[in-house]
Design an enzyme around this catalytic site. Structure first.
Site, PDB file in Angstrom:
ATOM      1  N   ARG A 226       0.858  -1.188   0.000  1.00 26.08           N
ATOM      2  CA  ARG A 226       0.000   0.000   0.000  1.00 26.08           C
ATOM      3  C   ARG A 226       0.894   1.238   0.000  1.00 26.08           C
ATOM      4  O   ARG A 226       1.969   1.242   0.618  1.00 26.08           O
ATOM      5  CB  ARG A 226      -0.895   0.033   1.243  1.00 26.08           C
ATOM      6  N   GLU A 255      -4.497   7.416  -5.602  1.00 22.95           N
ATOM      7  CA  GLU A 255      -4.642   6.640  -6.843  1.00 22.95           C
ATOM      8  C   GLU A 255      -5.874   7.104  -7.584  1.00 22.95           C
ATOM      9  O   GLU A 255      -6.913   7.313  -6.948  1.00 22.95           O
ATOM     10  CB  GLU A 255      -4.740   5.145  -6.526  1.00 22.95           C
ATOM     11  N   HIS A 274      -1.462  -0.106  -9.885  1.00 22.69           N
ATOM     12  CA  HIS A 274      -2.197  -0.994  -8.969  1.00 22.69           C
ATOM     13  C   HIS A 274      -2.730  -2.227  -9.703  1.00 22.69           C
ATOM     14  O   HIS A 274      -3.931  -2.524  -9.664  1.00 22.69           O
ATOM     15  CB  HIS A 274      -3.334  -0.242  -8.260  1.00 22.69           C
TER      16      HIS A 274
HETATM   17  P1  NAP Z   1      -2.249 -10.567   5.611  1.00 17.46           P
HETATM   18  O1  NAP Z   1      -2.448 -12.022   5.365  1.00 17.46           O
HETATM   19  O2  NAP Z   1      -3.128  -9.875   6.580  1.00 17.46           O
HETATM   20  O3  NAP Z   1      -0.722 -10.389   6.057  1.00 17.46           O
HETATM   21  C1  NAP Z   1      -0.218  -9.201   6.561  1.00 17.46           C
HETATM   22  C2  NAP Z   1       1.190  -9.438   7.067  1.00 17.46           C
HETATM   23  O4  NAP Z   1       1.708  -8.191   7.545  1.00 17.46           O
HETATM   24  C3  NAP Z   1       1.242 -10.420   8.235  1.00 17.46           C
HETATM   25  O5  NAP Z   1       2.364 -11.240   8.134  1.00 17.46           O
HETATM   26  C4  NAP Z   1       1.360  -9.498   9.444  1.00 17.46           C
HETATM   27  O6  NAP Z   1       2.052 -10.053  10.550  1.00 17.46           O
HETATM   28  C5  NAP Z   1       2.194  -8.384   8.870  1.00 17.46           C
HETATM   29  N1  NAP Z   1       2.026  -7.168   9.659  1.00 17.46           N
HETATM   30  C6  NAP Z   1       0.890  -6.447   9.867  1.00 17.46           C
HETATM   31  N2  NAP Z   1       1.139  -5.421  10.699  1.00 17.46           N
HETATM   32  C7  NAP Z   1       2.443  -5.493  11.024  1.00 17.46           C
HETATM   33  C8  NAP Z   1       3.288  -4.729  11.851  1.00 17.46           C
HETATM   34  N3  NAP Z   1       2.837  -3.669  12.531  1.00 17.46           N
HETATM   35  N4  NAP Z   1       4.592  -5.095  11.955  1.00 17.46           N
HETATM   36  C9  NAP Z   1       5.045  -6.163  11.289  1.00 17.46           C
HETATM   37  N5  NAP Z   1       4.300  -6.947  10.482  1.00 17.46           N
HETATM   38  C10 NAP Z   1       3.020  -6.614  10.359  1.00 17.46           C
HETATM   39  O7  NAP Z   1      -2.335  -9.736   4.265  1.00 17.46           O
HETATM   40  P2  NAP Z   1      -2.092 -10.253   2.763  1.00 17.46           P
HETATM   41  O8  NAP Z   1      -3.276 -10.966   2.264  1.00 17.46           O
HETATM   42  O9  NAP Z   1      -0.773 -10.941   2.709  1.00 17.46           O
HETATM   43  O10 NAP Z   1      -2.019  -8.847   1.998  1.00 17.46           O
HETATM   44  C11 NAP Z   1      -1.042  -7.868   2.338  1.00 17.46           C
HETATM   45  C12 NAP Z   1      -1.399  -6.552   1.684  1.00 17.46           C
HETATM   46  O11 NAP Z   1      -1.152  -6.611   0.283  1.00 17.46           O
HETATM   47  C13 NAP Z   1      -2.886  -6.172   1.758  1.00 17.46           C
HETATM   48  O12 NAP Z   1      -3.207  -5.603   2.998  1.00 17.46           O
HETATM   49  C14 NAP Z   1      -3.007  -5.170   0.645  1.00 17.46           C
HETATM   50  O13 NAP Z   1      -2.727  -3.878   1.156  1.00 17.46           O
HETATM   51  C15 NAP Z   1      -1.892  -5.565  -0.339  1.00 17.46           C
HETATM   52  N6  NAP Z   1      -2.421  -6.037  -1.638  1.00 17.46           N
HETATM   53  C16 NAP Z   1      -2.078  -5.364  -2.774  1.00 17.46           C
HETATM   54  C17 NAP Z   1      -2.527  -5.798  -4.015  1.00 17.46           C
HETATM   55  C18 NAP Z   1      -2.105  -5.130  -5.288  1.00 17.46           C
HETATM   56  O14 NAP Z   1      -2.623  -5.436  -6.353  1.00 17.46           O
HETATM   57  N7  NAP Z   1      -1.160  -4.215  -5.248  1.00 17.46           N
HETATM   58  C19 NAP Z   1      -3.344  -6.935  -4.088  1.00 17.46           C
HETATM   59  C20 NAP Z   1      -3.692  -7.587  -2.911  1.00 17.46           C
HETATM   60  C21 NAP Z   1      -3.226  -7.140  -1.695  1.00 17.46           C
HETATM   61  P3  NAP Z   1       1.447 -11.318  11.333  1.00 17.46           P
HETATM   62  O15 NAP Z   1       1.564 -12.484  10.383  1.00 17.46           O
HETATM   63  O16 NAP Z   1       2.327 -11.442  12.506  1.00 17.46           O
HETATM   64  O17 NAP Z   1       0.010 -10.986  11.652  1.00 17.46           O
END
Ligand code: NAP
Length: 311
Positions: A226, A255, A274
């Protein structure tokens, strides 16, 4: 008969409707009433995109859950009118797309592809042979549904992969770090850094000037997470000084990225609009249908958002 409101941009309805109907039937939710518009007081579930017209959940008095179509929930998690469980999207199609995008952009920088793509000028540049992946340290910030699979795919290519999350993790072939000390450690070793963190109060500006200075000189940043994860002005300064060699950015604070934003013209920045990965209607519909089946059976929902943490 659960009434399910599809609350996303209306043009998405034609794409999603057949997949949702099929997935609901496959999940055994045969009596579902899937609609594009409804009296709020009659809706049981909302299949939701945060850019839909539904922003006030107060009139949805018998709502059982909001099922987000996106992985990112920063625009809905803080909504104080929402008083029922919120599930986010974890979709194998979305994950596969993200793995492909990240591996592609890591390989671009690892192999130095640009030198040859842009250097078709008759000069035989054979001086720089890229190292093997095993000698290239890549760091992934965020080891969730997406970050873990990206880390595993890079490890399978033999990259020296590190990963950082809030909680401790154990992933074969990946050096894992967590917490504030872990962040300093992973930054200091990552020649290529991929951001796959959610946008929460705790992660905003995680890559500020101080943290960019901790990366090895000439590091590359790849951000499909993000926009607010990065301090934009600090990034421009770091690019201009050579501390950061390149930034490939898919997401932005605003965006579409405004035409006048300095990222567009900066030679050290690649902008992608994006498109790193999208929710795939066929596989995502199965996730939505499974959660509705669970809701109807009184079973716990999958992929619930912890709204105190914001992800
Ligand atoms: P997720 O399963 O919720 O994983 C988030 C990860 O970030 C987890 O490992 C979490 O740690 C870690 N995290 C959160 N807060 C933290 C902090 N304060 N310090 C350290 N680590 C932290 O999310 P996801 O499904 O992998 O998706 C991640 C992000 O990708 C989404 O939120 C979205 O913004 C982005 N995204 C972008 C696109 C695109 O097209 N560009 C598409 C899809 C998603 P824990 O494991 O310890 O909880």
């Amino acid at each position: 008969m659960p009434k399910i409101l599809f609350a996303a941009l209306p043009e998405r309805w034609a794409t999603y409707e057949p997949h949702l109907r099929q997935a609901l039937a496959d999940a055994g939710v045969t009596d579902a009433d899937l609609v594009l518009a409804a009296d709020p007081a009659e809706v049981d579930y909302i299949v939701y995109a945060p850019n839909s017209d539904v922003q006030d959940f107060t009139p949805y008095t018998r709502l059982k859950a909001v099922l987000n179509l996106w992985a990112g929930v920063e625009d809905v998690a803080p909504n104080t009118t929402l008083a029922v469980p919120l599930a986010r999207m974890v979709d194998e199609g979305l994950t596969e797309g993200m793995v492909e995008w990240c591996v592609g952009h890591v390989l671009r920088h690892h192999l130095g592809m640009d030198a040859h793509i842009h250097g078709q000028d008759g000069v035989w540049r054979n001086g720089d042979v890229p190292p093997l992946a095993r000698d290239r340290a890549v760091g992934i910030l965020g080891l969730g549904a997406l970050g873990q699979d990206v880390a595993k795919a890079l490890a399978a290519l033999r990259f020296d992969v590190g990963g950082w999350a809030r909680s401790e993790k154990s992933i074969a072939g990946v050096r894992t770090f967590h917490g504030p000390d872990g962040l300093d450690k992973i930054l200091s070793r990552s020649e290529i850094l991929v951001l796959l963190l959610p946008d929460t109060p705790a992660t905003r500006n995680v890559l500020n000037a101080d943290r960019m200075a901790r990366l090895p000189r000439g590091a590359v940043i790849i951000n499909p997470g993000r926009g607010p994860l990065i301090d934009d002005e600090a990034l421009i300064v770091a690019l201009n000084s050579g501390q950061i060699a390149h930034a490939t950015l898919d997401v932005f604070r605003e965006e579409p990225l405004p035409e006048t934003h300095p990222f567009w013209a900066h030679p050290g920045v690649t902008v992608t609009p994006h498109i790193a990965s999208e929710t795939r209607p066929d596989t995502a519909s199965q996730v939505i249908a499974e959660n509705i089946r669970r809701g109807e059976a009184g079973e716990p929902f999958l992929h619930l958002v912890d709204r105190t943490l914001g992800y």
